[in-house]
Design an enzyme around this catalytic site. Structure first.
Site, PDB file in Angstrom:
ATOM      1  N   ARG A   1      32.050  49.330  37.321  1.00  0.00           N
ATOM      2  CA  ARG A   1      32.573  48.069  37.867  1.00  0.00           C
ATOM      3  C   ARG A   1      31.781  46.879  37.354  1.00  0.00           C
ATOM      4  NH1 ARG A   1      31.924  47.536  43.652  1.00  0.00           N
ATOM      5  NH2 ARG A   1      32.511  45.483  42.952  1.00  0.00           N
TER       6      ARG A   1
ATOM      7  N   ARG B   1      36.841  43.193  46.408  1.00  0.00           N
ATOM      8  CA  ARG B   1      36.924  42.112  47.396  1.00  0.00           C
ATOM      9  C   ARG B   1      37.169  40.758  46.761  1.00  0.00           C
ATOM     10  NH1 ARG B   1      34.792  42.935  52.174  1.00  0.00           N
ATOM     11  NH2 ARG B   1      34.356  40.729  52.235  1.00  0.00           N
TER      12      ARG B   1
ATOM     13  N   ASN C   1      30.399  38.195  37.957  1.00  0.00           N
ATOM     14  CA  ASN C   1      30.556  37.321  39.127  1.00  0.00           C
ATOM     15  C   ASN C   1      30.892  35.884  38.755  1.00  0.00           C
ATOM     16  OD1 ASN C   1      30.113  39.447  40.816  1.00  0.00           O
ATOM     17  ND2 ASN C   1      27.954  38.972  41.193  1.00  0.00           N
TER      18      ASN C   1
ATOM     19  N   ARG D   1      31.590  42.450  55.641  1.00  0.00           N
ATOM     20  CA  ARG D   1      31.429  41.299  54.743  1.00  0.00           C
ATOM     21  C   ARG D   1      32.539  40.327  55.113  1.00  0.00           C
ATOM     22  NH1 ARG D   1      30.599  43.321  48.657  1.00  0.00           N
ATOM     23  NH2 ARG D   1      30.140  41.130  48.301  1.00  0.00           N
TER      24      ARG D   1
ATOM     25  N   CYS E   1      32.925  47.153  53.726  1.00  0.00           N
ATOM     26  CA  CYS E   1      32.410  47.538  52.427  1.00  0.00           C
ATOM     27  C   CYS E   1      31.270  48.515  52.641  1.00  0.00           C
ATOM     28  CB  CYS E   1      32.026  46.275  51.665  1.00  0.00           C
ATOM     29  SG  CYS E   1      30.393  46.141  51.037  1.00  0.00           S
TER      30      CYS E   1
HETATM   31  C1  UD1 Z   1      26.853  37.747  47.849  1.00  0.00           C
HETATM   32  C2  UD1 Z   1      25.677  37.049  47.182  1.00  0.00           C
HETATM   33  C3  UD1 Z   1      25.973  36.998  45.720  1.00  0.00           C
HETATM   34  C4  UD1 Z   1      26.219  38.428  45.214  1.00  0.00           C
HETATM   35  C5  UD1 Z   1      27.340  39.109  46.023  1.00  0.00           C
HETATM   36  C6  UD1 Z   1      27.555  40.558  45.648  1.00  0.00           C
HETATM   37  C7  UD1 Z   1      24.316  35.289  48.180  1.00  0.00           C
HETATM   38  C8  UD1 Z   1      24.295  33.971  48.866  1.00  0.00           C
HETATM   39  N1  UD1 Z   1      25.516  35.745  47.791  1.00  0.00           N
HETATM   40  O1  UD1 Z   1      27.995  36.979  47.504  1.00  0.00           O
HETATM   41  O2  UD1 Z   1      24.891  36.408  45.038  1.00  0.00           O
HETATM   42  O3  UD1 Z   1      26.585  38.427  43.879  1.00  0.00           O
HETATM   43  O4  UD1 Z   1      26.981  39.062  47.381  1.00  0.00           O
HETATM   44  O5  UD1 Z   1      26.444  41.313  45.874  1.00  0.00           O
HETATM   45  O6  UD1 Z   1      23.295  35.894  47.994  1.00  0.00           O
HETATM   46  N2  UD1 Z   1      29.392  35.188  55.096  1.00  0.00           N
HETATM   47  C9  UD1 Z   1      29.973  34.928  56.322  1.00  0.00           C
HETATM   48  N3  UD1 Z   1      31.283  34.522  56.334  1.00  0.00           N
HETATM   49  C10 UD1 Z   1      32.017  34.350  55.201  1.00  0.00           C
HETATM   50  C11 UD1 Z   1      31.410  34.605  53.956  1.00  0.00           C
HETATM   51  C12 UD1 Z   1      30.092  35.036  53.945  1.00  0.00           C
HETATM   52  O7  UD1 Z   1      29.351  35.072  57.357  1.00  0.00           O
HETATM   53  O8  UD1 Z   1      33.189  33.955  55.291  1.00  0.00           O
HETATM   54  C13 UD1 Z   1      27.979  35.636  55.042  1.00  0.00           C
HETATM   55  C14 UD1 Z   1      27.854  37.031  54.449  1.00  0.00           C
HETATM   56  O9  UD1 Z   1      28.009  38.041  55.430  1.00  0.00           O
HETATM   57  C15 UD1 Z   1      26.464  37.000  53.854  1.00  0.00           C
HETATM   58  C16 UD1 Z   1      26.305  35.541  53.417  1.00  0.00           C
HETATM   59  O10 UD1 Z   1      27.270  34.808  54.161  1.00  0.00           O
HETATM   60  O11 UD1 Z   1      25.484  37.295  54.819  1.00  0.00           O
HETATM   61  C17 UD1 Z   1      26.532  35.313  51.923  1.00  0.00           C
HETATM   62  O12 UD1 Z   1      27.854  35.690  51.619  1.00  0.00           O
HETATM   63  P1  UD1 Z   1      28.578  35.355  50.253  1.00  0.00           P
HETATM   64  O13 UD1 Z   1      27.655  34.608  49.367  1.00  0.00           O
HETATM   65  O14 UD1 Z   1      29.911  34.797  50.484  1.00  0.00           O
HETATM   66  O15 UD1 Z   1      28.816  36.782  49.735  1.00  0.00           O
HETATM   67  P2  UD1 Z   1      29.339  37.127  48.361  1.00  0.00           P
HETATM   68  O16 UD1 Z   1      30.278  36.136  47.791  1.00  0.00           O
HETATM   69  O17 UD1 Z   1      29.744  38.537  48.532  1.00  0.00           O
END
Ligand code: UD1
Length: 416
Positions: free
Chosen positions: A396, A92, A23, A121, A116
């Site tokens: 992965r 993603r 990551n 997401r 997903c």
């Molecule tokens: C998240 C985790 C990360 C982990 C990854 C894969 C957190 C803060 N982030 O990162 O540590 O490695 O999953 O498992 O714990 N969201 C929105 N709109 C957006 C982007 C995000 O509403 O445009 C929400 C998501 O639905 C989620 C939260 O924000 O509830 C955190 O999302 P984000 O940190 O961006 O997700 P990842 O980058 O996938």
């Protein structure tokens, strides 16, 4: 399709060297698009996801070569701005190319990732942030499309803490015209590491490590020469395996602060944890004790360890309550752990885990990366043999998993 065959019940003992963090590597790979030239990324884990990202960069016109864990990326010849659905749907994080492409070329055509395994997401924060910076973006036939974009500095406040959106906007802002202020940013080590890499290339970023970043756009960046930080989730996953198997594992090449929240929970469950400068030794108890966990953005307990912690609690004395506040539907491991004898009741995004004395080997199916890791740990602790199907998910995100676990005394074999 490959499967893992695991004979459980042995304590895991020994030393394991932790790989570079997937990551952290993926955003830095995307950032190579910001500067034309030859970039050097060291300590890059050899994983399906880093290979897929390399493929995305190649499709854009970059030349990519792996030499062991050194990844060289030549972005001089980048001549396309399209990240196709076929690749984005498998990973993603491909969406990270959007900000850099808009920043360097003013154009991008990047597939929307879609759903997903654990529910929606969204990427709305990525899009509204870029739009606030002046990018007129359209959704056309499933693709995010921007043309004639000239990114301008702006103030962008995120209403939820998002790793993805923070990374995306940082990369866009470093080459934008003027000052960008990002508020309520993510503090995950992967985010801070990307900021440090960008600063080393000439970016002007203030406030790293705080919830507010101030970025002055510069006209050009130098190519990247950076070492990827160790994988805190891989490290914590091995630590959880020690907790479940009465093991003693020394994790080498780690930054203990990066997974302190997981270490504290393991201590609370009865593990002994010795922290060194770049190593941690975890000794599992005779039987773990129940603990309550709520996932939170860093420095809280990571959602990426929720599944592995449920597996620990499945064997613990007492009842544990585990809540995922980041991804509400991320519980596909629960019915599989139940097949191994775990007693877990799901109420929305809360798992109530009644610890059992023993888990039993069974045929189970991996459903996503961390869910798979929880099944591996459960199998290592279980009595008898477990066959885990669909382990491509593990490939992965965990480098040389069978080899590393085998060296710790696990009986584990890949079969097809
Ligand atoms: C998240 C985790 C990360 C982990 C990854 C894969 C957190 C803060 N982030 O990162 O540590 O490695 O999953 O498992 O714990 N969201 C929105 N709109 C957006 C982007 C995000 O509403 O445009 C929400 C998501 O639905 C989620 C939260 O924000 O509830 C955190 O999302 P984000 O940190 O961006 O997700 P990842 O980058 O996938």
């Amino acid at each position: 399709m490959d499967k893992l065959r695991i004979s459980g019940g042995r304590p895991l003992e020994g030393t394991v060297r932790i790989s570079g963090a997937k990551n952290a590597a993926l955003p830095v790979m995307a950032a190579t698009l910001l500067a034309p030239g030859v970039h050097r990324l060291r300590n890059v884990p050899r994983l399906r996801d880093t290979q897929t990202f390399a493929r995305v960069l190649e499709l854009l016109g970059a030349k990519v070569a792996f030499e062991d864990h050194l990844l060289m990326i030549d972005t001089l010849g980048v001549n396309s701005v399209e990240a196709p659905y076929e690749l984005v749907k498998t990973m993603r994080a491909s969406i990270y190319v959007l900000g850099p492409l808009l920043a360097r070329f003013g154009r991008a055509r990047v597939s929307l990732p879609g759903g997903c395994a654990w529910g929606p997401r969204p990427v709305n924060l990525h899009l509204t942030g870029l739009q606030a910076m002046g990018a007129a973006l359209d959704i056309e036939h499933g693709y995010i499309v921007g043309n004639n974009v000239k990114l301008k500095g702006a103030t962008v406040g995120f209403d939820v803490v998002s790793v993805g959106a923070t990374v995306q906007l940082m990369m866009a802002a470093v080459l934008a015209d003027g000052q960008t202020v990002l508020e309520n940013v993510a503090l995950e080590p992967d985010v801070t590491a990307l900021g440090e890499v960008l600063i080393a290339c000439g970016a002007r970023i203030e406030g790293l490590g705080s919830r507010r970043l101030t970025i002055q756009g510069v006209s050009a960046l130098r190519p990247i020469d950076a070492t990827i930080i160790p994988d805190r989730i891989e490290a914590a996953t091995f630590a959880a395996a020690a907790a479940m198997t009465r093991g003693k594992i020394r994790l080498e090449g780690v930054v203990p602060d990066h997974f302190e929240a997981a270490l504290r929970k393991l201590e609370e469950s009865g593990c002994a944890v010795q922290r060194g400068a770049d190593s941690v030794t975890v000794t599992g108890p005779a039987r773990p004790q129940a603990v309550n966990v709520v996932t939170q953005p860093f420095p809280g307990f990571p959602t990426d360890m929720q599944a592995q912690m449920i597996a620990v609690c499945a064997l613990a004395g007492g009842t544990s309550v585990i809540e995922d506040t980041i991804y509400f539907d991320r519980f596909t491991h629960v019915p599989e752990l139940a097949r191994m004898g775990a007693r877990i009741e799901l109420k929305g995004n809360v798992a109530v885990v009644k610890g059992v004395d023993r888990l039993y080997g069974a045929q189970v199916m991996a459903t996503d990366l961390r869910a798979s890791a929880s099944l591996v740990n459960a199998a290592l602790a279980a009595q008898g043999e477990t066959l885990i199907d669909r382990i491509y998910h593990l490939d992965r995100g965990y480098e040389a998993l069978e080899k590393k676990l085998g060296a710790l005394g696990a009986q584990i074999r890949r079969v097809n």
